[in-house]
Scaffold this active site. Structure first.
Site, PDB file in Angstrom:
ATOM      1  N   ASP A   1      -2.825  -0.145   6.643  1.00  0.00           N
ATOM      2  CA  ASP A   1      -3.722  -0.575   5.565  1.00  0.00           C
ATOM      3  C   ASP A   1      -3.229  -1.861   4.909  1.00  0.00           C
ATOM      4  O   ASP A   1      -4.037  -2.716   4.505  1.00  0.00           O
ATOM      5  CB  ASP A   1      -3.872   0.532   4.523  1.00  0.00           C
ATOM      6  CG  ASP A   1      -4.749   1.676   5.021  1.00  0.00           C
ATOM      7  OD1 ASP A   1      -5.230   1.591   6.166  1.00  0.00           O
ATOM      8  OD2 ASP A   1      -4.935   2.652   4.270  1.00  0.00           O
TER       9      ASP A   1
ATOM     10  N   GLU B   1       0.780   5.814   0.322  1.00  0.00           N
ATOM     11  CA  GLU B   1       0.095   7.085   0.519  1.00  0.00           C
ATOM     12  C   GLU B   1       0.813   8.110  -0.344  1.00  0.00           C
ATOM     13  O   GLU B   1       2.035   8.015  -0.553  1.00  0.00           O
ATOM     14  CB  GLU B   1       0.101   7.509   1.989  1.00  0.00           C
ATOM     15  CG  GLU B   1      -0.599   6.550   2.934  1.00  0.00           C
ATOM     16  CD  GLU B   1      -2.082   6.419   2.684  1.00  0.00           C
ATOM     17  OE1 GLU B   1      -2.663   7.356   2.092  1.00  0.00           O
ATOM     18  OE2 GLU B   1      -2.661   5.386   3.074  1.00  0.00           O
TER      19      GLU B   1
ATOM     20  N   GLU C   1      -6.619  17.685   0.577  1.00  0.00           N
ATOM     21  CA  GLU C   1      -7.447  16.487   0.659  1.00  0.00           C
ATOM     22  C   GLU C   1      -6.607  15.262   1.021  1.00  0.00           C
ATOM     23  O   GLU C   1      -7.034  14.425   1.831  1.00  0.00           O
ATOM     24  CB  GLU C   1      -8.167  16.247  -0.670  1.00  0.00           C
ATOM     25  CG  GLU C   1      -9.173  17.322  -1.065  1.00  0.00           C
ATOM     26  CD  GLU C   1      -8.514  18.536  -1.726  1.00  0.00           C
ATOM     27  OE1 GLU C   1      -7.262  18.537  -1.871  1.00  0.00           O
ATOM     28  OE2 GLU C   1      -9.250  19.475  -2.072  1.00  0.00           O
TER      29      GLU C   1
ATOM     30  N   HIS D   1      -5.656   7.017   7.254  1.00  0.00           N
ATOM     31  CA  HIS D   1      -5.054   6.024   6.372  1.00  0.00           C
ATOM     32  C   HIS D   1      -3.554   6.015   6.619  1.00  0.00           C
ATOM     33  O   HIS D   1      -2.921   7.063   6.732  1.00  0.00           O
ATOM     34  CB  HIS D   1      -5.317   6.373   4.901  1.00  0.00           C
ATOM     35  CG  HIS D   1      -6.723   6.152   4.482  1.00  0.00           C
ATOM     36  ND1 HIS D   1      -7.056   5.547   3.279  1.00  0.00           N
ATOM     37  CD2 HIS D   1      -7.895   6.448   5.082  1.00  0.00           C
ATOM     38  CE1 HIS D   1      -8.380   5.490   3.177  1.00  0.00           C
ATOM     39  NE2 HIS D   1      -8.906   6.040   4.264  1.00  0.00           N
TER      40      HIS D   1
ATOM     41  N   ASP E   1       0.845  -1.187   0.000  1.00  0.00           N
ATOM     42  CA  ASP E   1       0.000   0.000   0.000  1.00  0.00           C
ATOM     43  C   ASP E   1       0.884   1.241   0.000  1.00  0.00           C
ATOM     44  O   ASP E   1       2.021   1.215   0.483  1.00  0.00           O
ATOM     45  CB  ASP E   1      -0.928   0.022   1.213  1.00  0.00           C
ATOM     46  CG  ASP E   1      -1.957   1.150   1.121  1.00  0.00           C
ATOM     47  OD1 ASP E   1      -2.703   1.192   0.129  1.00  0.00           O
ATOM     48  OD2 ASP E   1      -1.998   1.991   2.034  1.00  0.00           O
TER      49      ASP E   1
END
Length: 253
Positions: A157, A9, A52, A152, A7
């Site tokens: 995750d 980000e 965001e 997150h 995963d």
């Protein structure tokens, strides 16, 4: 079988707009067991995250500025995923970012570094069409606690996705191969199975023990008593025995 659940980000949604990877995590699964091996990296993107994106992962520019840039640690990723099946939720998103980072580092595209990439979101959509299949929804569906997931994070995750993946694939969907192969054959029609051969030599053979047989007979005795006669199972067994006797060769023995 070695699998990696990965995963990332990022600072935003599009690497074409200069957005970068800020966190990357991988956990290792060996023979359907999560191992103690994992890779977790925070990365200096040399830019701010979009508001965001910052609201999603909470990794500030100040925090990330103290960490290495992707080219400095790219070798760790290359070594960790080498020849493994890499499982990613919504793989297209993460892979496009990884490819952009790898290109900056002068390295091959991600799919050339690992054995294969499997999109767990695509698998979930096939299993649960028309339903929500994001990570939170899948955790709820499979009874996996994600109460600690307030933001997150790539490591958290990936750990949750690893649990979800093992739960999703606990039952063998098909003895003939993976879902993508079945979909492709289904689209090509039934004749596409003509050359498919299933090798059963690797399947375990489990025999009935004496204790199991005795317990079975005792259960049938109880059914006979409860029904006031011979149970359906005993009727079927008697019919099979009679059929076998009638087809036995008169020259046998």
């Amino acid at each position: 079988m070695r699998q990696i659940v990965l995963d990332t980000e990022t600072t935003g949604l599009e690497p074409e707009q200069g957005h970068r990877v800020v966190e990357l995590a991988c956990i290792e699964i060996i023979n359907r067991r999560v191992s103690k091996q994992h890779l977790h990296l925070y990365l200096n993107p040399d830019r701010d995250s979009d508001p965001e994106a910052l609201n999603v992962h909470g990794l500030t520019t100040e925090f990330l500025s103290a960490h290495p840039r992707f080219p400095e640690v790219a070798g760790q990723l290359v070594e960790f995923v080498q020849d493994a099946e890499v499982i990613i939720h919504n793989a297209a998103f993460d892979v496009k970012f990884l490819n952009a980072e790898l290109k900056r580092a002068g390295l091959p595209v991600f799919t050339d570094l690992c054995g294969k990439v499997t999109d767990s979101l695509a698998v979930a959509r096939e299993m649960f069409p028309g339903k929500r299949n994001n990570l939170d929804a899948l955790c709820e569906r499979f009874g996996i606690s994600n109460a600690h997931r307030t933001l997150h994070g790539a490591l958290l995750d990936s750990e949750l996705l690893g649990e979800v993946w093992l739960a999703m694939t606990r039952g063998q969907n098909s003895l003939l191969g993976d879902p993508s192969d079945r979909n492709r054959r289904r689209g090509q029609g039934a004749d596409s199975f003509a050359g498919t051969r299933f090798d059963a030599s690797g399947l375990p053979v489990i025999t009935v023990s004496d204790a199991d047989q005795q317990a079975h007979e005792a259960y049938l005795d109880g059914l006979d008593k409860a029904s006031g006669g011979r149970s359906l199972w005993r009727e079927l067994e008697a019919g099979e025995t009679a059929d076998a006797a009638s087809t036995e060769s008169p020259l046998a023995g």
